[in-house]
Design an enzyme around this catalytic site. Structure first.
Site, mmCIF file in Angstrom:
data_model
loop_
_atom_site.group_PDB
_atom_site.id
_atom_site.type_symbol
_atom_site.label_atom_id
_atom_site.label_comp_id
_atom_site.label_asym_id
_atom_site.label_seq_id
_atom_site.Cartn_x
_atom_site.Cartn_y
_atom_site.Cartn_z
ATOM 1 C CG ASP A 40 -1.740 -1.259 1.313
ATOM 2 O OD1 ASP A 40 -2.238 -1.746 0.460
ATOM 3 O OD2 ASP A 40 -2.228 -1.250 2.402
HETATM 4 N N1 URA Z 1 -1.172 -6.140 3.781
HETATM 5 C C1 URA Z 1 -1.860 -4.564 3.744
HETATM 6 O O1 URA Z 1 -2.878 -4.550 4.274
HETATM 7 N N2 URA Z 1 -1.000 -3.697 3.318
HETATM 8 C C2 URA Z 1 0.009 -4.075 2.349
HETATM 9 O O2 URA Z 1 0.730 -3.055 2.142
HETATM 10 C C3 URA Z 1 0.523 -5.160 2.401
HETATM 11 C C4 URA Z 1 -0.128 -6.324 2.971
#
Ligand code: URA
Length: 248
Positions: free
Chosen positions: A106
Protein backbone atom coordinates in the site's frame (compact mmCIF):
# COMPACT_ATOMS: atom_id res chain seq x y z
CA UNK A 1 18.76 -14.95 -29.38
CA UNK A 2 17.50 -11.76 -31.09
CA UNK A 3 20.38 -9.46 -32.13
CA UNK A 4 20.79 -6.40 -29.91
CA UNK A 5 22.34 -2.97 -30.53
CA UNK A 6 25.73 -2.51 -28.89
CA UNK A 7 24.67 0.67 -27.01
CA UNK A 8 21.64 -1.14 -25.54
CA UNK A 9 23.76 -4.13 -24.49
CA UNK A 10 26.46 -1.96 -22.86
CA UNK A 11 23.89 0.16 -21.06
CA UNK A 12 21.81 -2.74 -19.66
CA UNK A 13 24.68 -5.11 -18.85
CA UNK A 14 27.10 -2.39 -17.75
CA UNK A 15 24.48 -0.53 -15.64
CA UNK A 16 25.04 2.72 -17.57
CA UNK A 17 22.57 5.18 -19.01
CA UNK A 18 22.16 4.85 -22.77
CA UNK A 19 24.09 8.12 -23.35
CA UNK A 20 26.96 7.05 -21.06
CA UNK A 21 27.14 3.73 -22.93
CA UNK A 22 27.22 5.56 -26.28
CA UNK A 23 30.05 7.80 -25.13
CA UNK A 24 32.07 4.79 -23.84
CA UNK A 25 31.63 3.12 -27.24
CA UNK A 26 32.61 6.26 -29.20
CA UNK A 27 35.71 6.71 -27.01
CA UNK A 28 36.91 3.23 -27.96
CA UNK A 29 36.41 1.71 -24.52
CA UNK A 30 34.28 -1.17 -25.79
CA UNK A 31 35.43 -4.28 -27.64
CA UNK A 32 33.34 -6.92 -29.40
CA UNK A 33 35.04 -10.29 -29.88
CA UNK A 34 38.44 -8.74 -29.19
CA UNK A 35 38.14 -5.71 -31.52
CA UNK A 36 37.33 -2.11 -30.59
CA UNK A 37 33.88 -1.19 -31.91
CA UNK A 38 33.00 2.53 -32.05
CA UNK A 39 29.58 2.07 -33.64
CA UNK A 40 26.77 2.27 -31.03
CA UNK A 41 24.29 0.82 -33.54
CA UNK A 42 26.39 -2.30 -34.28
CA UNK A 43 24.34 -5.48 -33.82
CA UNK A 44 25.48 -8.40 -31.68
CA UNK A 45 24.21 -11.67 -30.29
CA UNK A 46 24.00 -11.08 -26.51
CA UNK A 47 24.55 -14.76 -25.74
CA UNK A 48 27.53 -15.56 -27.95
CA UNK A 49 29.43 -12.34 -28.66
CA UNK A 50 32.07 -11.33 -26.10
CA UNK A 51 31.89 -7.67 -25.10
CA UNK A 52 34.25 -5.80 -22.79
CA UNK A 53 33.90 -2.37 -21.23
CA UNK A 54 37.11 -0.72 -20.08
CA UNK A 55 38.81 -4.12 -20.41
CA UNK A 56 36.26 -5.96 -18.23
CA UNK A 57 33.96 -8.58 -19.75
CA UNK A 58 30.24 -7.81 -19.55
CA UNK A 59 28.43 -11.00 -18.59
CA UNK A 60 25.02 -11.27 -20.16
CA UNK A 61 22.07 -11.49 -17.77
CA UNK A 62 18.66 -11.48 -19.36
CA UNK A 63 16.86 -9.99 -16.36
CA UNK A 64 17.58 -7.62 -13.53
CA UNK A 65 16.43 -8.05 -9.91
CA UNK A 66 16.46 -5.12 -7.48
CA UNK A 67 15.43 -4.56 -3.91
CA UNK A 68 14.00 -1.32 -2.61
CA UNK A 69 13.40 -0.08 0.91
CA UNK A 70 10.08 1.58 0.16
CA UNK A 71 9.27 4.77 2.03
CA UNK A 72 5.68 5.72 2.93
CA UNK A 73 3.83 7.95 0.47
CA UNK A 74 5.04 6.27 -2.75
CA UNK A 75 2.75 4.23 -5.00
CA UNK A 76 3.83 0.62 -5.54
CA UNK A 77 2.98 0.45 -9.26
CA UNK A 78 5.07 0.73 -12.42
CA UNK A 79 3.73 4.10 -13.50
CA UNK A 80 1.19 6.73 -12.55
CA UNK A 81 0.74 10.01 -14.42
CA UNK A 82 0.03 11.97 -11.24
CA UNK A 83 2.04 10.45 -8.42
CA UNK A 84 5.54 9.27 -7.57
CA UNK A 85 5.96 5.51 -7.94
CA UNK A 86 8.54 2.97 -6.79
CA UNK A 87 9.98 2.97 -10.34
CA UNK A 88 10.81 6.68 -9.93
CA UNK A 89 13.19 5.68 -7.11
CA UNK A 90 15.23 3.43 -9.41
CA UNK A 91 18.43 5.16 -10.64
CA UNK A 92 18.50 5.67 -14.43
CA UNK A 93 21.28 3.11 -14.92
CA UNK A 94 19.21 0.34 -13.29
CA UNK A 95 15.99 0.98 -15.21
CA UNK A 96 14.81 -1.68 -17.64
CA UNK A 97 11.90 -1.81 -20.05
CA UNK A 98 9.02 -3.73 -18.49
CA UNK A 99 10.26 -3.41 -14.91
CA UNK A 100 7.56 -3.79 -12.24
CA UNK A 101 7.20 -4.31 -8.48
CA UNK A 102 6.82 -8.05 -7.81
CA UNK A 103 4.13 -7.91 -5.13
CA UNK A 104 2.56 -4.63 -4.15
CA UNK A 105 2.54 -2.68 -0.92
CA UNK A 106 0.00 0.00 0.00
CA UNK A 107 1.02 3.63 -0.42
CA UNK A 108 1.55 4.04 3.33
CA UNK A 109 3.33 0.67 3.85
CA UNK A 110 7.13 0.71 4.11
CA UNK A 111 9.85 -1.90 3.59
CA UNK A 112 11.05 -4.58 1.21
CA UNK A 113 9.94 -4.48 -2.43
CA UNK A 114 11.51 -6.49 -5.25
CA UNK A 115 11.57 -4.91 -8.69
CA UNK A 116 12.32 -6.91 -11.80
CA UNK A 117 11.72 -7.22 -15.53
CA UNK A 118 11.31 -11.01 -15.19
CA UNK A 119 7.60 -11.82 -15.47
CA UNK A 120 8.03 -15.49 -14.49
CA UNK A 121 9.88 -14.53 -11.31
CA UNK A 122 7.15 -12.01 -10.43
CA UNK A 123 4.43 -14.57 -11.03
CA UNK A 124 6.19 -17.19 -8.92
CA UNK A 125 6.65 -14.71 -6.10
CA UNK A 126 3.06 -13.54 -5.98
CA UNK A 127 1.28 -16.82 -6.74
CA UNK A 128 -0.31 -18.29 -3.58
CA UNK A 129 0.60 -21.73 -5.01
CA UNK A 130 4.26 -21.17 -4.18
CA UNK A 131 3.64 -20.25 -0.52
CA UNK A 132 6.43 -17.68 -0.24
CA UNK A 133 6.25 -16.33 3.32
CA UNK A 134 6.23 -12.55 3.75
CA UNK A 135 6.85 -11.18 7.22
CA UNK A 136 5.36 -7.82 8.21
CA UNK A 137 5.50 -5.70 11.33
CA UNK A 138 2.20 -4.03 12.14
CA UNK A 139 1.61 -1.40 14.82
CA UNK A 140 -2.02 -1.88 15.81
CA UNK A 141 -4.27 0.50 17.71
CA UNK A 142 -5.46 -1.72 20.59
CA UNK A 143 -4.36 -4.82 22.53
CA UNK A 144 -4.37 -8.12 20.64
CA UNK A 145 -5.98 -11.05 22.44
CA UNK A 146 -5.31 -14.76 21.97
CA UNK A 147 -8.57 -15.17 20.03
CA UNK A 148 -7.14 -12.98 17.24
CA UNK A 149 -3.96 -15.06 17.08
CA UNK A 150 -6.06 -18.24 16.84
CA UNK A 151 -8.32 -16.74 14.18
CA UNK A 152 -5.29 -15.75 12.07
CA UNK A 153 -3.95 -19.32 12.47
CA UNK A 154 -7.22 -20.84 11.29
CA UNK A 155 -7.48 -18.58 8.24
CA UNK A 156 -9.54 -15.40 8.29
CA UNK A 157 -12.66 -14.74 6.23
CA UNK A 158 -12.73 -11.07 5.30
CA UNK A 159 -16.07 -9.23 5.67
CA UNK A 160 -16.74 -9.57 1.91
CA UNK A 161 -16.34 -13.35 2.22
CA UNK A 162 -12.78 -13.50 0.78
CA UNK A 163 -10.95 -16.40 2.44
CA UNK A 164 -7.35 -15.87 3.61
CA UNK A 165 -4.87 -18.70 4.09
CA UNK A 166 -3.67 -19.39 7.66
CA UNK A 167 -1.28 -16.70 8.93
CA UNK A 168 1.06 -16.49 11.92
CA UNK A 169 0.58 -13.64 14.36
CA UNK A 170 2.99 -12.91 17.22
CA UNK A 171 2.87 -9.94 19.55
CA UNK A 172 6.48 -8.75 19.79
CA UNK A 173 5.85 -5.62 21.86
CA UNK A 174 2.88 -5.44 24.23
CA UNK A 175 0.99 -2.36 25.32
CA UNK A 176 -1.85 -0.06 24.27
CA UNK A 177 -0.52 -0.06 20.69
CA UNK A 178 1.20 -3.43 20.31
CA UNK A 179 3.75 -4.28 17.64
CA UNK A 180 2.79 -7.51 15.86
CA UNK A 181 4.76 -9.79 13.57
CA UNK A 182 2.50 -11.21 10.89
CA UNK A 183 3.55 -13.93 8.43
CA UNK A 184 1.39 -14.46 5.35
CA UNK A 185 1.80 -16.45 2.14
CA UNK A 186 -0.57 -14.36 0.05
CA UNK A 187 -0.81 -10.75 -1.08
CA UNK A 188 -4.49 -9.90 -1.27
CA UNK A 189 -5.51 -6.26 -1.49
CA UNK A 190 -5.00 -4.55 1.92
CA UNK A 191 -4.85 -8.08 3.33
CA UNK A 192 -3.22 -7.49 6.70
CA UNK A 193 -5.19 -4.34 7.43
CA UNK A 194 -8.43 -6.13 6.53
CA UNK A 195 -7.49 -9.20 8.59
CA UNK A 196 -6.97 -7.04 11.68
CA UNK A 197 -10.08 -5.06 10.73
CA UNK A 198 -12.27 -8.16 11.11
CA UNK A 199 -11.32 -7.99 14.81
CA UNK A 200 -11.95 -4.23 15.04
CA UNK A 201 -8.22 -3.54 15.16
CA UNK A 202 -6.74 -0.74 13.09
CA UNK A 203 -3.20 -0.79 11.66
CA UNK A 204 -1.36 2.48 12.30
CA UNK A 205 1.85 1.47 10.52
CA UNK A 206 2.88 -1.50 8.40
CA UNK A 207 6.38 -2.56 7.32
CA UNK A 208 7.46 -5.53 5.17
CA UNK A 209 10.51 -7.10 6.77
CA UNK A 210 11.18 -10.14 4.57
CA UNK A 211 10.16 -12.20 1.56
CA UNK A 212 11.10 -15.89 1.88
CA UNK A 213 14.56 -15.93 3.47
CA UNK A 214 15.45 -12.50 2.08
CA UNK A 215 15.38 -9.88 4.83
CA UNK A 216 15.54 -6.16 4.15
CA UNK A 217 19.17 -5.31 5.01
CA UNK A 218 19.84 -2.76 7.77
CA UNK A 219 22.20 -0.83 5.50
CA UNK A 220 19.61 -0.19 2.78
CA UNK A 221 18.20 3.21 3.73
CA UNK A 222 14.61 4.21 3.00
CA UNK A 223 14.26 5.09 -0.68
CA UNK A 224 17.43 3.22 -1.66
CA UNK A 225 17.60 0.58 -4.36
CA UNK A 226 20.26 -2.03 -5.07
CA UNK A 227 20.83 -5.06 -7.27
CA UNK A 228 20.11 -8.45 -5.67
CA UNK A 229 23.04 -10.87 -5.57
CA UNK A 230 22.42 -14.38 -6.92
CA UNK A 231 22.23 -15.71 -3.33
CA UNK A 232 19.72 -13.04 -2.34
CA UNK A 233 17.62 -13.79 -5.41
CA UNK A 234 17.57 -17.50 -4.51
CA UNK A 235 16.78 -16.68 -0.86
CA UNK A 236 13.40 -15.30 -1.96
CA UNK A 237 12.22 -18.83 -2.68
CA UNK A 238 13.83 -20.53 0.33
CA UNK A 239 12.55 -20.77 3.86
CA UNK A 240 14.14 -18.92 6.73
CA UNK A 241 16.34 -21.38 8.60
CA UNK A 242 19.49 -21.30 10.76
CA UNK A 243 21.46 -22.60 7.72
CA UNK A 244 20.79 -19.51 5.66
CA UNK A 245 20.84 -17.11 8.59
CA UNK A 246 23.83 -15.30 7.07
CA UNK A 247 21.56 -14.08 4.30
CA UNK A 248 19.10 -12.53 6.73
N1 URA B 1 -1.28 -5.99 3.73
C1 URA B 1 -1.79 -4.75 3.74
O1 URA B 1 -2.83 -4.50 4.30
N2 URA B 1 -1.09 -3.77 3.14
C2 URA B 1 0.11 -3.97 2.53
O2 URA B 1 0.71 -3.02 2.02
C3 URA B 1 0.63 -5.27 2.52
C4 URA B 1 -0.07 -6.26 3.12
Amino acid sequence: MKPQRLDKFVSTQGALTRSAATSQIRRGNVTVNGKICRDPSAKLDPETDVVTLGGNPLTFAEHLYLMLNKPAGILCVSRDPNAETVLDLVPQNLRRAGMFPAGRLDKDTTGLVILTDDGDFGHRLTSPKHLVEKVYYARVDAPVFDGVIKAFEKGTHLPDGTPCAPAKLRVVEDGAEPLCEVTVTEGKYHQIKRMFGTHDLGVNALHRHSIGALVLPDDLAEGEVRVLSEDEKNAVFSEKSPENADLL
